[in-house]
Design an enzyme around this catalytic site. Sequence first.
Site, mmCIF file in Angstrom:
data_model
loop_
_atom_site.group_PDB
_atom_site.id
_atom_site.type_symbol
_atom_site.label_atom_id
_atom_site.label_comp_id
_atom_site.label_asym_id
_atom_site.label_seq_id
_atom_site.Cartn_x
_atom_site.Cartn_y
_atom_site.Cartn_z
ATOM 1 N N LYS A 2 0.840 -1.205 0.000
ATOM 2 C CA LYS A 2 0.000 0.000 0.000
ATOM 3 C C LYS A 2 0.873 1.251 0.000
ATOM 4 O O LYS A 2 0.557 2.244 -0.658
ATOM 5 C CB LYS A 2 -0.946 -0.020 1.212
ATOM 6 C CG LYS A 2 -2.110 -0.971 0.977
ATOM 7 C CD LYS A 2 -2.835 -1.384 2.223
ATOM 8 C CE LYS A 2 -3.781 -2.542 1.895
ATOM 9 N NZ LYS A 2 -4.277 -3.264 3.053
ATOM 10 N N GLN A 61 -5.112 -2.263 9.124
ATOM 11 C CA GLN A 61 -4.869 -3.569 8.516
ATOM 12 C C GLN A 61 -5.428 -4.685 9.400
ATOM 13 O O GLN A 61 -5.130 -4.749 10.590
ATOM 14 C CB GLN A 61 -3.353 -3.762 8.312
ATOM 15 C CG GLN A 61 -2.982 -5.016 7.551
ATOM 16 C CD GLN A 61 -3.504 -5.022 6.120
ATOM 17 O OE1 GLN A 61 -3.298 -4.075 5.373
ATOM 18 N NE2 GLN A 61 -4.195 -6.089 5.738
ATOM 19 N N ASP A 75 -11.660 1.683 3.082
ATOM 20 C CA ASP A 75 -11.912 0.250 2.906
ATOM 21 C C ASP A 75 -13.414 -0.037 2.761
ATOM 22 O O ASP A 75 -13.797 -1.155 2.427
ATOM 23 C CB ASP A 75 -11.395 -0.526 4.134
ATOM 24 C CG ASP A 75 -10.097 -1.260 3.862
ATOM 25 O OD1 ASP A 75 -9.810 -1.511 2.671
ATOM 26 O OD2 ASP A 75 -9.379 -1.588 4.825
#
Length: 282
Positions: free
Chosen positions: A52, A96, A119
């Site tokens: 990322k 994460q 997300d």
Amino acid sequence: MAAIINGKEIAAKVKAEVAAEVAKLKEMGHNPGLAVVLVGDNPASRVYVNNKKKDCEEVGFASYEYALPAETTEAELLELIAKLNADAGVNGILVQLPLPKHICEQTILHAISSAKDVDAFHPENVGRIMIGDYSFLPCTPAGVIEMLDSIGCDINGKHCVVIGRSNIVGKPMGMLLLHRNGTVTICHSRTADLAEQTRQADILVAAVGKADFVTADMVKPGAVVIDVGMNRNAQGKLCGDVAYDEVEKVASAITPVPGGVGPMTRAILMRNTLTAAKEQLK
Ligand code: NAP
């Protein structure tokens, strides 16, 4: 032999579009950024976070990494999220997963500002996906739709079978296909006669997490097969859920692993971060 849907190539196009827009924002004096929070030392999570960061560099976003020790408490993590929510230089926040067991993932995901939830895991954004009014598209399912579009696969009226009903892949995948007028069947571990269902699919999406799970006899000749799975085979090699060598002989188009859905998920994350930045700058 099936046509190979090249996720790397399609992702590169998406990232180039994002990069062009980021360059424009920078010309206007803005410096959009994504914060990535990693708790503990899960090696797979470390790889994802590094990727990322690379993607951010590629498209021109500032990236802020917060690598916290595994002993971090839920309260400490919530404190960091509150700080990032309030930080105007941070446009997107990504925690994460998985988190260490002593931290409740739901509590953390709900604490992220829905405007920075790149997300699309916050209940508000999940609800928006449900009614088809979304700011952020869920990264993996949106990447799959982009791949189908890229090969000119018209979802309208097609029978779409999704194997897997997780909150991050299976369920939102079904919803996006439904919004595109697919007739959707979502299968899971309790589905009776799974192969009977999958053989009816014009578009088959596998999101199970088991290597070689989808075999040729489960696939209708000419179907488009999308492999979301990311597994390690007995030799430790990265592979998907689909028995690629046999299914590519039956399908009309297929995604490889690696080089399929994975790069698309990353590219859509970049697009979501751009969307967040543009919204916040309004
Ligand atoms: P998950 O939460 O473990 O969900 C797996 C789903 O598969 C569940 O709904 C489960 O059913 C179903 N399932 C398991 N065994 C089955 C069986 N024998 N028959 C039918 N269904 C079965 O996994 P996930 O997070 O959705 O991820 C799925 C895979 O995609 C994993 O390999 C993951 O690493 C990969 N992934 C890839 C990307 C990417 O960017 N490429 C992104 C996210 C995930 P139940 O609900 O009944 O248990």
